[in-house]
Design a protein around this motif. Structure first.
Motif, PDB file in Angstrom:
ATOM      1  N   ILE A 106      -2.312  -1.851  -9.378  1.00 47.77           N
ATOM      2  CA  ILE A 106      -2.287  -1.225  -8.061  1.00 47.77           C
ATOM      3  C   ILE A 106      -3.597  -1.563  -7.371  1.00 47.77           C
ATOM      4  O   ILE A 106      -4.663  -1.427  -7.979  1.00 47.77           O
ATOM      5  CB  ILE A 106      -2.145   0.307  -8.199  1.00 47.77           C
ATOM      6  CG1 ILE A 106      -0.845   0.640  -8.941  1.00 47.77           C
ATOM      7  CG2 ILE A 106      -2.199   0.986  -6.844  1.00 47.77           C
ATOM      8  CD1 ILE A 106      -0.763   2.091  -9.403  1.00 47.77           C
ATOM      9  N   CYS A 107      -3.525  -1.997  -6.118  1.00 45.49           N
ATOM     10  CA  CYS A 107      -4.750  -2.321  -5.379  1.00 45.49           C
ATOM     11  C   CYS A 107      -5.525  -1.028  -5.129  1.00 45.49           C
ATOM     12  O   CYS A 107      -4.969  -0.053  -4.635  1.00 45.49           O
ATOM     13  CB  CYS A 107      -4.405  -3.007  -4.062  1.00 45.49           C
ATOM     14  SG  CYS A 107      -5.886  -3.434  -3.136  1.00 45.49           S
ATOM     15  N   PRO A 108      -6.820  -0.997  -5.482  1.00 47.41           N
ATOM     16  CA  PRO A 108      -7.608   0.239  -5.293  1.00 47.41           C
ATOM     17  C   PRO A 108      -7.870   0.578  -3.828  1.00 47.41           C
ATOM     18  O   PRO A 108      -8.281   1.695  -3.525  1.00 47.41           O
ATOM     19  CB  PRO A 108      -8.937  -0.070  -6.001  1.00 47.41           C
ATOM     20  CG  PRO A 108      -8.686  -1.280  -6.823  1.00 47.41           C
ATOM     21  CD  PRO A 108      -7.608  -2.046  -6.125  1.00 47.41           C
ATOM     22  N   ALA A 111      -5.950   1.507   1.942  1.00 49.20           N
ATOM     23  CA  ALA A 111      -5.427   0.997   3.206  1.00 49.20           C
ATOM     24  C   ALA A 111      -4.658  -0.315   3.028  1.00 49.20           C
ATOM     25  O   ALA A 111      -4.160  -0.886   3.990  1.00 49.20           O
ATOM     26  CB  ALA A 111      -6.586   0.794   4.183  1.00 49.20           C
ATOM     27  N   CYS A 112      -4.549  -0.769   1.812  1.00 49.56           N
ATOM     28  CA  CYS A 112      -3.884  -2.059   1.558  1.00 49.56           C
ATOM     29  C   CYS A 112      -2.385  -1.958   1.847  1.00 49.56           C
ATOM     30  O   CYS A 112      -1.750  -0.950   1.540  1.00 49.56           O
ATOM     31  CB  CYS A 112      -4.120  -2.462   0.108  1.00 49.56           C
ATOM     32  SG  CYS A 112      -3.405  -4.055  -0.318  1.00 49.56           S
ATOM     33  N   ILE A 113      -1.834  -3.018   2.408  1.00 48.69           N
ATOM     34  CA  ILE A 113      -0.413  -3.021   2.793  1.00 48.69           C
ATOM     35  C   ILE A 113       0.521  -2.838   1.592  1.00 48.69           C
ATOM     36  O   ILE A 113       1.646  -2.341   1.724  1.00 48.69           O
ATOM     37  CB  ILE A 113      -0.065  -4.309   3.580  1.00 48.69           C
ATOM     38  CG1 ILE A 113       1.351  -4.215   4.148  1.00 48.69           C
ATOM     39  CG2 ILE A 113      -0.200  -5.561   2.710  1.00 48.69           C
ATOM     40  CD1 ILE A 113       1.635  -5.110   5.318  1.00 48.69           C
ATOM     41  N   THR A 114       0.024  -3.187   0.408  1.00 50.74           N
ATOM     42  CA  THR A 114       0.873  -3.068  -0.790  1.00 50.74           C
ATOM     43  C   THR A 114       1.227  -1.610  -1.096  1.00 50.74           C
ATOM     44  O   THR A 114       2.141  -1.341  -1.866  1.00 50.74           O
ATOM     45  CB  THR A 114       0.189  -3.688  -2.031  1.00 50.74           C
ATOM     46  OG1 THR A 114      -1.106  -3.095  -2.189  1.00 50.74           O
ATOM     47  CG2 THR A 114       0.035  -5.195  -1.894  1.00 50.74           C
ATOM     48  N   HIS A 115       0.494  -0.659  -0.489  1.00 51.88           N
ATOM     49  CA  HIS A 115       0.817   0.756  -0.697  1.00 51.88           C
ATOM     50  C   HIS A 115       1.880   1.241   0.288  1.00 51.88           C
ATOM     51  O   HIS A 115       2.451   2.306   0.125  1.00 51.88           O
ATOM     52  CB  HIS A 115      -0.439   1.623  -0.543  1.00 51.88           C
ATOM     53  CG  HIS A 115      -1.483   1.328  -1.560  1.00 51.88           C
ATOM     54  ND1 HIS A 115      -1.295   1.559  -2.900  1.00 51.88           N
ATOM     55  CD2 HIS A 115      -2.716   0.779  -1.439  1.00 51.88           C
ATOM     56  CE1 HIS A 115      -2.379   1.167  -3.555  1.00 51.88           C
ATOM     57  NE2 HIS A 115      -3.240   0.690  -2.690  1.00 51.88           N
ATOM     58  N   ASN A 135      -9.206 -10.366  -6.898  1.00 51.07           N
ATOM     59  CA  ASN A 135      -9.205 -10.403  -5.441  1.00 51.07           C
ATOM     60  C   ASN A 135      -7.777 -10.199  -4.935  1.00 51.07           C
ATOM     61  O   ASN A 135      -6.883 -10.988  -5.252  1.00 51.07           O
ATOM     62  CB  ASN A 135      -9.733 -11.754  -4.949  1.00 51.07           C
ATOM     63  CG  ASN A 135     -11.158 -12.009  -5.428  1.00 51.07           C
ATOM     64  OD1 ASN A 135     -12.090 -11.321  -5.045  1.00 51.07           O
ATOM     65  ND2 ASN A 135     -11.313 -12.982  -6.307  1.00 51.07           N
ATOM     66  N   CYS A 136      -7.595  -9.146  -4.129  1.00 53.45           N
ATOM     67  CA  CYS A 136      -6.256  -8.850  -3.617  1.00 53.45           C
ATOM     68  C   CYS A 136      -5.857  -9.908  -2.596  1.00 53.45           C
ATOM     69  O   CYS A 136      -6.619 -10.221  -1.681  1.00 53.45           O
ATOM     70  CB  CYS A 136      -6.233  -7.460  -2.989  1.00 53.45           C
ATOM     71  SG  CYS A 136      -4.630  -7.034  -2.282  1.00 53.45           S
ATOM     72  N   ARG A 137      -4.660 -10.440  -2.770  1.00 52.79           N
ATOM     73  CA  ARG A 137      -4.164 -11.467  -1.859  1.00 52.79           C
ATOM     74  C   ARG A 137      -3.933 -10.909  -0.461  1.00 52.79           C
ATOM     75  O   ARG A 137      -4.052 -11.616   0.527  1.00 52.79           O
ATOM     76  CB  ARG A 137      -2.832 -11.976  -2.411  1.00 52.79           C
ATOM     77  CG  ARG A 137      -2.163 -13.023  -1.588  1.00 52.79           C
ATOM     78  CD  ARG A 137      -0.742 -13.187  -2.120  1.00 52.79           C
ATOM     79  NE  ARG A 137      -0.226 -14.508  -1.884  1.00 52.79           N
ATOM     80  CZ  ARG A 137       0.901 -14.976  -2.413  1.00 52.79           C
ATOM     81  NH1 ARG A 137       1.609 -14.231  -3.224  1.00 52.79           N
ATOM     82  NH2 ARG A 137       1.323 -16.183  -2.135  1.00 52.79           N
ATOM     83  N   TYR A 138      -3.633  -9.600  -0.372  1.00 55.26           N
ATOM     84  CA  TYR A 138      -3.216  -9.044   0.914  1.00 55.26           C
ATOM     85  C   TYR A 138      -4.368  -8.435   1.707  1.00 55.26           C
ATOM     86  O   TYR A 138      -4.529  -8.719   2.878  1.00 55.26           O
ATOM     87  CB  TYR A 138      -2.087  -8.037   0.699  1.00 55.26           C
ATOM     88  CG  TYR A 138      -0.903  -8.707   0.049  1.00 55.26           C
ATOM     89  CD1 TYR A 138      -0.109  -9.588   0.792  1.00 55.26           C
ATOM     90  CD2 TYR A 138      -0.599  -8.519  -1.291  1.00 55.26           C
ATOM     91  CE1 TYR A 138       0.962 -10.252   0.192  1.00 55.26           C
ATOM     92  CE2 TYR A 138       0.466  -9.169  -1.894  1.00 55.26           C
ATOM     93  CZ  TYR A 138       1.244 -10.036  -1.141  1.00 55.26           C
ATOM     94  OH  TYR A 138       2.287 -10.699  -1.732  1.00 55.26           O
ATOM     95  N   CYS A 139      -5.197  -7.593   1.086  1.00 59.11           N
ATOM     96  CA  CYS A 139      -6.310  -7.020   1.851  1.00 59.11           C
ATOM     97  C   CYS A 139      -7.580  -7.856   1.658  1.00 59.11           C
ATOM     98  O   CYS A 139      -8.594  -7.596   2.293  1.00 59.11           O
ATOM     99  CB  CYS A 139      -6.548  -5.556   1.494  1.00 59.11           C
ATOM    100  SG  CYS A 139      -7.113  -5.275  -0.188  1.00 59.11           S
ATOM    101  N   GLU A 140      -7.506  -8.848   0.783  1.00 58.44           N
ATOM    102  CA  GLU A 140      -8.584  -9.807   0.553  1.00 58.44           C
ATOM    103  C   GLU A 140      -9.874  -9.176   0.050  1.00 58.44           C
ATOM    104  O   GLU A 140     -10.948  -9.728   0.220  1.00 58.44           O
ATOM    105  CB  GLU A 140      -8.831 -10.647   1.819  1.00 58.44           C
ATOM    106  CG  GLU A 140      -7.607 -11.458   2.190  1.00 58.44           C
ATOM    107  CD  GLU A 140      -7.804 -12.346   3.408  1.00 58.44           C
ATOM    108  OE1 GLU A 140      -8.762 -12.104   4.167  1.00 58.44           O
ATOM    109  OE2 GLU A 140      -6.994 -13.261   3.585  1.00 58.44           O
TER     110      GLU A 140
HETATM  111 ZN   LIG Z   1      -5.146  -4.930  -1.506  1.00 57.62          ZN
END
Ligand SMILES: [Zn+2]
Length: 152
Positions: A106-108, A111-115, A135-140
């Motif tokens: 889970i991305c910490p 605000a990441c879109i994956t949530h 490194n998250c691909r979506y929120c970078e």
């Molecule tokens: Zn993220």
């Protein structure tokens, strides 16, 4: 009987040894070991000559795939992964750090879109000496491996 043998030997399966203390639970979730029918033995904070203390996982009647072994290195770069047959080590699995990891963490970043969207997480993995960054691909955003939580 040896003092170091605090977890009983298995006849066939895979032993993941020399896991840094505290990482075994993540590996259990990573490999979805609670969702399988395999008998799994886990040792936390066992005495180790090499590491002082270590975690250890034994999976009966199951041989890890190369992909699964590679995922383990994200949390345990120096883990020893042995395939056991008839109580003896038949093979050592040489694992390599994967470049990416998908759908496991889970991305910490709240605000990441994956949530928000029904989508799988996706991280690029970067090795910096002993440290491992995801490194998250979506929120970078970059995260330390101890920051990411495993999906259950
Ligand atoms: Zn993220």
């Amino acid at each position: 009987m040896s003092k170091t043998l605090s977890v009983s030997a298995i006849q066939n399966g895979t032993v993941i040894d020399h896991i840094p203390v505290g990482q075994a639970l993540k590996i259990i979730h990573l490999l979805k070991l609670l969702e399988t029918n395999q008998c799994v033995t886990v040792g936390f904070r066992l005495l180790s000559r090499r590491m002082k203390l270590k975690d250890l996982i034994k999976i009966e009647d199951y041989v890890l795939t190369e992909e699964e072994a590679n995922k383990i290195t994200v949390f345990a770069q120096e883990a020893t992964i042995n395939v056991i047959k008839n109580f003896t080590v038949k093979e050592k699995i040489i694992a390599r750090m994967p470049k990416t990891i998908e759908g496991v963490f889970i991305c910490p970043n709240a605000a990441c879109i994956t949530h928000v969207e029904p989508m799988e997480s996706y991280f690029y993995i970067e090795e910096q000496g002993k440290a491992v960054k995801l490194n998250c691909r979506y929120c970078e955003k970059p995260f330390d491996r101890n920051q990411v939580k495993v999906t259950i």
